[in-house]
Design an enzyme around this catalytic site. Structure first.
Site, PDB file in Angstrom:
ATOM      1  N   ASP A  14       0.815  -1.219   0.000  1.00 29.53           N
ATOM      2  CA  ASP A  14       0.000   0.000   0.000  1.00 29.53           C
ATOM      3  C   ASP A  14       0.847   1.267   0.000  1.00 29.53           C
ATOM      4  O   ASP A  14       0.448   2.295   0.539  1.00 29.53           O
ATOM      5  CB  ASP A  14      -0.969   0.021   1.212  1.00 29.53           C
ATOM      6  N   LYS A  17       2.339   1.947  -5.152  1.00 34.48           N
ATOM      7  CA  LYS A  17       3.072   1.434  -6.323  1.00 34.48           C
ATOM      8  C   LYS A  17       2.267   1.562  -7.605  1.00 34.48           C
ATOM      9  O   LYS A  17       2.803   1.845  -8.663  1.00 34.48           O
ATOM     10  CB  LYS A  17       3.419  -0.060  -6.138  1.00 34.48           C
ATOM     11  N   LYS A  19       0.136   3.756  -8.679  1.00 31.17           N
ATOM     12  CA  LYS A  19       0.240   5.066  -9.322  1.00 31.17           C
ATOM     13  C   LYS A  19       1.600   5.223 -10.001  1.00 31.17           C
ATOM     14  O   LYS A  19       1.698   5.760 -11.110  1.00 31.17           O
ATOM     15  CB  LYS A  19       0.057   6.181  -8.266  1.00 31.17           C
ATOM     16  N   ASN A  40      -5.074 -10.480  -3.832  1.00 29.33           N
ATOM     17  CA  ASN A  40      -4.931  -9.847  -2.511  1.00 29.33           C
ATOM     18  C   ASN A  40      -4.382  -8.425  -2.645  1.00 29.33           C
ATOM     19  O   ASN A  40      -4.550  -7.598  -1.767  1.00 29.33           O
ATOM     20  CB  ASN A  40      -4.021 -10.672  -1.578  1.00 29.33           C
ATOM     21  N   ALA A  41      -3.703  -8.135  -3.755  1.00 32.45           N
ATOM     22  CA  ALA A  41      -3.157  -6.785  -3.965  1.00 32.45           C
ATOM     23  C   ALA A  41      -4.292  -5.822  -4.318  1.00 32.45           C
ATOM     24  O   ALA A  41      -5.326  -6.236  -4.824  1.00 32.45           O
ATOM     25  CB  ALA A  41      -2.145  -6.821  -5.102  1.00 32.45           C
ATOM     26  N   GLY A  42      -4.058  -4.559  -4.055  1.00 32.51           N
ATOM     27  CA  GLY A  42      -5.047  -3.558  -4.445  1.00 32.51           C
ATOM     28  C   GLY A  42      -4.305  -2.316  -4.884  1.00 32.51           C
ATOM     29  O   GLY A  42      -3.658  -1.664  -4.075  1.00 32.51           O
ATOM     30  N   GLN A 226       2.042  -6.442  -2.785  1.00 32.61           N
ATOM     31  CA  GLN A 226       2.351  -6.439  -1.349  1.00 32.61           C
ATOM     32  C   GLN A 226       3.636  -5.624  -1.117  1.00 32.61           C
ATOM     33  O   GLN A 226       3.937  -4.754  -1.893  1.00 32.61           O
ATOM     34  CB  GLN A 226       2.480  -7.868  -0.774  1.00 32.61           C
ATOM     35  N   GLY A 304     -11.189  -3.204   2.337  1.00 34.63           N
ATOM     36  CA  GLY A 304     -11.844  -2.046   2.955  1.00 34.63           C
ATOM     37  C   GLY A 304     -11.435  -1.851   4.412  1.00 34.63           C
ATOM     38  O   GLY A 304     -11.918  -0.941   5.087  1.00 34.63           O
ATOM     39  N   LYS A 333       3.098  10.043  -0.898  1.00 30.93           N
ATOM     40  CA  LYS A 333       2.236  10.631   0.141  1.00 30.93           C
ATOM     41  C   LYS A 333       2.969  11.642   1.027  1.00 30.93           C
ATOM     42  O   LYS A 333       2.713  11.725   2.232  1.00 30.93           O
ATOM     43  CB  LYS A 333       1.603   9.520   0.983  1.00 30.93           C
ATOM     44  N   SER A 417       5.891  11.645  -4.742  1.00 30.68           N
ATOM     45  CA  SER A 417       4.482  11.753  -5.119  1.00 30.68           C
ATOM     46  C   SER A 417       3.796  12.705  -4.150  1.00 30.68           C
ATOM     47  O   SER A 417       3.918  12.570  -2.930  1.00 30.68           O
ATOM     48  CB  SER A 417       3.860  10.358  -5.081  1.00 30.68           C
ATOM     49  N   THR A 418       3.066  13.683  -4.713  1.00 26.21           N
ATOM     50  CA  THR A 418       2.456  14.723  -3.872  1.00 26.21           C
ATOM     51  C   THR A 418       0.929  14.726  -3.970  1.00 26.21           C
ATOM     52  O   THR A 418       0.282  15.720  -3.661  1.00 26.21           O
ATOM     53  CB  THR A 418       2.988  16.119  -4.286  1.00 26.21           C
ATOM     54  N   GLY A 419       0.367  13.609  -4.407  1.00 24.97           N
ATOM     55  CA  GLY A 419      -1.091  13.522  -4.487  1.00 24.97           C
ATOM     56  C   GLY A 419      -1.473  12.291  -5.274  1.00 24.97           C
ATOM     57  O   GLY A 419      -0.610  11.661  -5.913  1.00 24.97           O
TER      58      GLY A 419
END
Ligand code: IMP
Length: 430
Positions: A14, A17, A19, A40-42, A226, A304, A333, A417-419
């Site tokens: 999480d 990656k 993006k 399992n990845a999101g 992961q 979720g 982030k 990354s800024t957004g």
């Protein structure tokens, strides 16, 4: 960035990656490859204000010049896979002709999911906190040599016989040991009859395809799923996933040698998160946890679940640099820290209240409980950095934070990354 790129999560997954894979995929990229894990990845992508969450398809697939490869190291749920393709169709991405699956990919069936759920429920408070996607049981079948692979669909007699044996094997455990309902062989077979031709048609020898790519100067992005700390061998066992999420997993998970990987880019967040159970030395609670969670939208894109949050831990990150041979880093982030007066970075652990600070990772459960993070505190910049695309436009204190991490880790941070949007990205050099 010249040559092939591996994009690997440096923490517990999480890290954003998806993006970065999407951002680095361009007109020259030929293949984007998933090589371990499963649905399992999101990976959440925001393109033209539209949010798309991918679980098993690689994030670069949104670029229509790219062929997505699901290599042999992935465990594939056929039902989930078809649903994901249909989801993309609804968003007007026609990807059916741009996906190749390895014939050696192991398949996930409903008995794997039933086992995952039954075990987690039985472990109760000692559960791993899996995504309940059946990942662990599917990899167990692979190692136990009773798994079914995509290529087995070509021999329907063998496939149906082995599937029936497996259903019987798992129903015995589900019913007699876990005291839950078994699964129905007929309904799995009927489901597979509907899906098998699609899978056979797009399956191939992906190891050969990726090897040929090298000789034809085609560019490949290897997309990790992961994160390093969830690696089955090097993560914080047993609170890990069941595959090798470190860069070494690319070779076995794709069937290629290490010389095919030119750059290894580690992606990490400006703080830490994890889902599921297990040690988390820099975990925070209360208002700060609520801050990270809300500002960083820290809710699992697969389940979720609210993620656990904490400060950046450079002890674990240094281990991650070593395990993956990161040649480049991407910090994501950064903007989530914008409102904080003080920012902490964990620079070591103190064991059992002693004065001795060390930077080794504990091995056993007992030791994890005895350590306490040692922090360095930096002043927060308390300015908005969202959407900044030029490094020089960052507040001085934000740059100081970045330089400090680089110094500790000994690796340059090339991308920031800024957004969440594709373009909210600073490239310092690639
Ligand atoms: P499994 O991979 O579903 O077996 O779950 C094992 C552990 O890995 C659990 O702690 C999960 O929460 C975690 N996990 C699995 N996939 C991801 C992911 O993509 N991001 C973050 N954590 C994950």
């Amino acid at each position: 960035m010249k040559g092939n790129i591996a994009i690997i999560g440096a923490q517990w997954g999480d890290e954003g990656k998806g993006k970065i894979v999407d951002f680095l995929t361009n007109k020259d990229t030929n293949y984007v490859v998933r090589y371990q894990g499963g649905h399992n990845a999101g990976h959440t992508l925001v393109v033209n204000e539209k949010k798309i969450v991918l679980h098993v398809l690689p994030s670069g697939i949104l670029h229509d010049n790219v062929t997505a490869v699901i290599a042999n190291g992935v465990v594939l749920s056929p039902v989930h896979f078809i649903n994901e393709i249909e989801m993309l169709q609804k968003h007007n991405y026609d990807v059916r002709n741009r996906i190749i699956i390895s014939q050696s990919c192991h398949l996930i069936f409903c008995y794997h999911i039933a086992m995952d759920i039954a075990r987690e429920n039985q472990y109760g408070k000692y559960s791993i906190g899996t995504t309940k996607c059946g990942i662990g049981p599917a990899y167990e079948d692979k190692i136990a040599r009773r798994g079914l692979r995509v290529g087995d669909l070509r021999d329907w007699d063998f496939f149906s016989r082995r599937l029936e044996d497996n259903v019987n094997y798992y129903n015995h455990q589900l019913i007699n040991f876990y005291h839950v309902s078994g699964v129905n062989y007929k309904s799995i077979i009927n489901e597979m009859i509907l899906i098998k031709d699609v899978l056979i048609k797009i399956s191939d020898d992906t190891s050969k395809i990726l090897e040929d790519a090298k000789y034809n100067n085609k560019l490949i992005i290897f997309e990790g799923a992961q994160g390093t700390l969830l690696d089955i061998d090097h993560g914080i066992y047993p609170y890990v996933t069941s595959s090798n999420s470190v860069s070494g997993g690319i070779c076995t998970g794709c069937g290629i040698g290490p010389s095919n990987i030119t750059n290894v880019l580690g992606v990490f967040k400006s703080y830490s998160t994890r889902v599921g159970s297990g040690p988390f030395p820099t975990e925070v609670f209360g208002d700060l946890d609520a801050y990270f969670c809300n500002k960083g939208n820290e809710f699992g894109s697969t389940t979720g679940r609210r993620r656990r949050t904490g400060w950046l831990d450079t002890v674990l990150l240094k281990k991650s640099v070593q395990l993956n041979s990161f040649s480049k880093l991407c910090l994501t982030k950064l903007d989530v820290l914008d409102d904080l007066e003080d920012i902490k970075i964990c620079i070591g652990y103190r064991y059992n209240n002693s004065d001795f600070k060390y930077d080794r990772i504990p091995f056993c459960h007992k030791d994890w409980k005895m350590i306490e993070p040692v922090y360095e505190t930096l002043h927060g910049w308390q300015e908005n950095t969202v959407g900044i695309t030029n490094f020089n436009d960052l507040p001085v204190l934000a740059k100081k934070f970045i330089f400090r991490i680089e110094k500790i880790l000994g690796v340059f941070i090339n991308i920031i990354s800024t957004g969440p949007n594709r373009n909210d990205t600073i490239i310092r050099s690639i």
